[in-house]
Design a protein around this motif. Structure first.
Motif, PDB file in Angstrom:
ATOM      1  N   GLY A 135      -7.309 -26.858 -15.064  1.00  0.00           N
ATOM      2  CA  GLY A 135      -7.455 -26.678 -13.560  1.00  0.00           C
ATOM      3  C   GLY A 135      -8.755 -26.301 -13.176  1.00  0.00           C
ATOM      4  N   THR A 136      -9.280 -26.229 -11.799  1.00  0.00           N
ATOM      5  CA  THR A 136     -10.499 -26.384 -11.384  1.00  0.00           C
ATOM      6  C   THR A 136     -10.632 -24.669 -11.381  1.00  0.00           C
ATOM      7  OG1 THR A 136     -10.579 -28.280 -10.275  1.00  0.00           O
ATOM      8  CG2 THR A 136     -12.122 -26.725  -9.547  1.00  0.00           C
ATOM      9  N   GLY A 137     -11.844 -24.239 -11.967  1.00  0.00           N
ATOM     10  CA  GLY A 137     -12.163 -22.697 -11.981  1.00  0.00           C
ATOM     11  C   GLY A 137     -13.399 -22.361 -11.798  1.00  0.00           C
ATOM     12  N   VAL A 159      -8.884 -19.576 -11.784  1.00  0.00           N
ATOM     13  CA  VAL A 159      -8.322 -21.085 -11.727  1.00  0.00           C
ATOM     14  C   VAL A 159      -7.071 -21.037 -10.758  1.00  0.00           C
ATOM     15  CG1 VAL A 159      -7.580 -22.864 -12.961  1.00  0.00           C
ATOM     16  CG2 VAL A 159      -8.971 -21.550 -14.095  1.00  0.00           C
ATOM     17  N   VAL A 210     -15.434 -22.214 -20.926  1.00  0.00           N
ATOM     18  CA  VAL A 210     -15.403 -23.112 -19.855  1.00  0.00           C
ATOM     19  C   VAL A 210     -15.679 -24.594 -20.462  1.00  0.00           C
ATOM     20  CG1 VAL A 210     -15.969 -23.637 -17.538  1.00  0.00           C
ATOM     21  CG2 VAL A 210     -15.825 -21.313 -18.194  1.00  0.00           C
TER      22      VAL A 210
END
Length: 197
Positions: free
Chosen positions: A60-62, A72, A84
């Protein structure tokens, strides 16, 4: 894909080593199906290795919110070691008509080998894609403001340019792109100018 291009070039030169191969046919859909299956298998191997090692994989976008803490999709995760792995995505073009184009990721989604390809840019990935597509049978034109691999050694650049031109790739250096249009049957046209006009 690079290996497929290498095999095609090797087959083309095989006669010089005494091999008479006859008519060799290439199937892009077969290559794509097998490449997709290979990537899926590799991803599965990596996921299983991470799982067996006790690594939690969160897709996911975190963002990092504190030492040892990443967030996230609104949920925070804390661990002694946080990796990351951002990966990367091609930067979308702002050129008019860019919606009619694909980027280097879209190359892997092509269902058929394109007959004609305009490669925009002279960087490493553009040059690699152009070489692969040309070797596999596409007619390739590279549009690059500063020629091929502008940040590389000049001797390498000159030799690469000469070899690509000898292989049938058209290189339009000093080009300024005007945009891409698509007509009703899907044919795309790239408008451009060069330093010479």
């Amino acid at each position: 894909m690079w290996n497929a291009a290498f095999v095609k070039e090797t087959l083309h030169e095989a006669h010089q080593f005494g091999f008479e191969l006859g008519d060799v046919k290439f199937s892009w859909p077969t290559l794509k199906t097998r490449r997709d299956a290979y990537i899926k298998r590799l991803n599965g191997i990596y996921e299983r290795l991470l799982d067996k090692s006790g690594v939690a994989f969160i897709n996911g976008t975190g963002k990092l919110v504190a030492p040892h803490t990443v967030e996230v999709a609104g949920k925070q995760y804390t661990a002694e070691h946080v990796v990351v792995a951002v990966g990367g995505y091609p930067r979308p073009s702002k050129m008019p008509g860019a919606e009619h184009c694909i980027n280097s990721d879209g190359f892997f989604d092509l269902e058929d080998l394109p007959a004609h390809v305009a490669v925009i840019g002279g960087g490493y990935i553009a040059v690699e894609m152009a070489g692969m597509l040309n070797a596999l049978g596409s007619k390739v034109t590279i549009f690059a403001r500063s020629g091929l691999l502008s940040k590389f050694d000049s001797m390498l650049r000159e030799k690469l340019t000469a070899e690509y031109e000898k292989a049938g790739i058209t290189i339009v250096a000093g080009s300024k792109l005007g945009g891409v249009t698509a007509d009703a049957d899907g044919k795309k046209t790239l408008a451009y100018t060069t330093e010479a006009g």
